[in-house]
Design an enzyme around this catalytic site. Structure first.
Site, PDB file in Angstrom:
ATOM      1  N   TYR A 136       7.208  12.914  -5.596  1.00  0.00           N
ATOM      2  CA  TYR A 136       7.074  14.112  -4.759  1.00  0.00           C
ATOM      3  C   TYR A 136       7.634  15.348  -5.452  1.00  0.00           C
ATOM      4  O   TYR A 136       7.151  16.452  -5.237  1.00  0.00           O
ATOM      5  CB  TYR A 136       7.844  13.930  -3.435  1.00  0.00           C
ATOM      6  CG  TYR A 136       7.060  13.307  -2.318  1.00  0.00           C
ATOM      7  CD1 TYR A 136       6.495  12.052  -2.443  1.00  0.00           C
ATOM      8  CD2 TYR A 136       6.908  13.975  -1.104  1.00  0.00           C
ATOM      9  CE1 TYR A 136       5.796  11.473  -1.401  1.00  0.00           C
ATOM     10  CE2 TYR A 136       6.216  13.413  -0.053  1.00  0.00           C
ATOM     11  CZ  TYR A 136       5.660  12.159  -0.211  1.00  0.00           C
ATOM     12  OH  TYR A 136       4.974  11.602   0.831  1.00  0.00           O
ATOM     13  N   LYS A 186       8.192  -1.507  -7.330  1.00  0.00           N
ATOM     14  CA  LYS A 186       7.034  -2.008  -8.080  1.00  0.00           C
ATOM     15  C   LYS A 186       7.521  -2.283  -9.504  1.00  0.00           C
ATOM     16  O   LYS A 186       6.980  -1.760 -10.495  1.00  0.00           O
ATOM     17  CB  LYS A 186       5.897  -0.972  -8.023  1.00  0.00           C
ATOM     18  CG  LYS A 186       4.568  -1.430  -8.609  1.00  0.00           C
ATOM     19  CD  LYS A 186       3.852  -2.485  -7.772  1.00  0.00           C
ATOM     20  CE  LYS A 186       2.612  -2.978  -8.512  1.00  0.00           C
ATOM     21  NZ  LYS A 186       1.959  -4.127  -7.847  1.00  0.00           N
ATOM     22  N   ASP A 246       4.399   4.752   7.899  1.00  0.00           N
ATOM     23  CA  ASP A 246       3.224   4.925   8.773  1.00  0.00           C
ATOM     24  C   ASP A 246       2.688   3.561   9.193  1.00  0.00           C
ATOM     25  O   ASP A 246       2.304   3.347  10.347  1.00  0.00           O
ATOM     26  CB  ASP A 246       2.104   5.685   8.043  1.00  0.00           C
ATOM     27  CG  ASP A 246       2.151   7.192   8.326  1.00  0.00           C
ATOM     28  OD1 ASP A 246       3.264   7.715   8.507  1.00  0.00           O
ATOM     29  OD2 ASP A 246       1.080   7.821   8.362  1.00  0.00           O
TER      30      ASP A 246
END
Ligand code: IPM
Ligand code: MG
Length: 347
Positions: A136, A186, A246
């Site tokens: 971000y 990851k 979400d």
């Protein structure tokens, strides 16, 4: 007297924030409210989605109650002027690095979940999302590659201090709950994730009472719908946390029920429903205010240490839902105001 900045923002933000404000007013606490412009509405009024006056108000305030930002009419603007930049700017400027997103199923909403009721009913987890780093906020841009092709790039990076401090929030959160922390990364592909995992393991030595596990993000996405009851606290980076939260919300019935807290190293925080501005239903008085109301409860708990008042709000929302109060997202037809009334009646 605590100063609360109300940044209602775009779309359904003002509607749901008004209900949160009514609930806070009913508790008769020693709060002073000041409103500020943020998002698309601020851009139209001042030419910037995060005006200096709003940032100043947020800095002065003890806590920020935030509605939503996002306005399709701003999609064509250069990135720096889009409504979303307001929330990213507030997070960065206020140092709100720790984002707590609890997801639990309220009794009575089993059928609202996208999952089978017996699977959904087991959800009671918190996602601890790092909020001021990662892809971000890394170097980003456009360029022309050697072959003349247009390229876009966003750098994923974390340093060990950033990982250590969010890891500690994860361990502390787990310690106050069921003492299980799952770190999601990851690491099989990304070097950033390998550092993340190494640092989380180092920090775990400070928390012998918390059981630490690790999960790759793709597997975590699958496990969240397969068996969400296995999770207590998840700690993860900014991008993975955005996506998984979400997903967790829909497992828990409706995104209209889930609050969040974004915290700094002290007691300053910004509190917002995790749903967005929902332009499709904005201005119609149909939005579910529960996530905003529960965000106000998180504010009382984390920034103002008014735990009893926070418990009263949580209990009133649960009682209203158990009593059958339903907005459209929950399969009912109540207005935003009527849902607010239902919560107030249980307070
Ligand atoms: C969230 C939102 C934001 C994010 C957007 C509005 C920038 O999706 O809070 O999850 O990506 O962090
Ligand atoms: Mg998001």
């Amino acid at each position: 007297m605590a100063l609360i900045a109300i940044l209602a923002g775009d779309g359904i933000g003002p509607e749901v924030t008004a209900e949160a404000r009514r609930v806070l007013d009913a508790l008769d606490l020693d709060l002073h409210f000041e409103e500020g412009l943020v998002g698309g509405v601020a851009y139209r009024a001042t030419g910037h989605p995060l005006p200096a006056a709003t940032l100043d108000l947020a800095r002065r305030a003890d806590a920020v109650l935030f509605g939503a930002v996002g306005d399709p009419s701003c999609d064509g603007l250069e990135r720096a002027l889009r409504p979303e930049q307001a929330i990213l700017g507030l997070r960065k400027e206020l140092g709100l690095f720790a984002n707590l997103r609890p997801a639990m199923l309220f009794a009575g909403l089993e059928d609202a979940s996208a999952l089978r009721p017996e699977v959904a009913g087991a959800i009671d987890l918190v996602i601890v999302r790092e909020l001021t780093g990662d892809v971000y906020f890394g170097d980003k841009g456009r360029r022309t590659g050697a072959d003349g092709l247009r390229e876009g790039y966003d750098l994923m990076r974390y340093d060990e201090a950033e990982v250590a401090r969010i890891a500690r929030v994860g361990f502390e959160t787990a310690r106050r709950r069921r003492s299980r922390l799952c770190s999601v990364d990851k690491a099989n592909v990304l070097e950033t994730s390998q550092l993340w995992r190494d640092v989380v393991i180092e920090i775990s030595a400070e928390y012998p009472g918390v059981a630490l596990s690790h999960m790759y993000v793709d597997n975590a996405a699958m496990q969240l719908v397969r068996n969400p009851g296995q999770f207590d606290v998840i700690v993860t980076g900014n991008l993975f946390g955005d996506i998984l939260s979400d997903q967790a919300s829909m497992c828990a019935g409706s995104i209209g029920m889930l609050p969040s807290a974004s915290l700094d190293t002290g007691s300053k925080g910004m509190y917002e429903p995790i749903h967005g501005s929902a332009p499709d239903i904005a201005g119609q008085g149909r939005a579910n205010p529960c996530a905003a109301i529960l965000s106000a409860a998180m504010m009382l708990r984390h920034s103002l240490h008014l735990n009893d008042a926070a418990d009263r709000i949580d209990g009133a929302v649960a009682a209203a839902i158990a009593g059958g109060a339903r907005t459209g997202d929950l399969g009912g037809a109540m207005s935003t105001r009527a849902m607010g009334d239902a919560v107030l009646a249980k307070l």
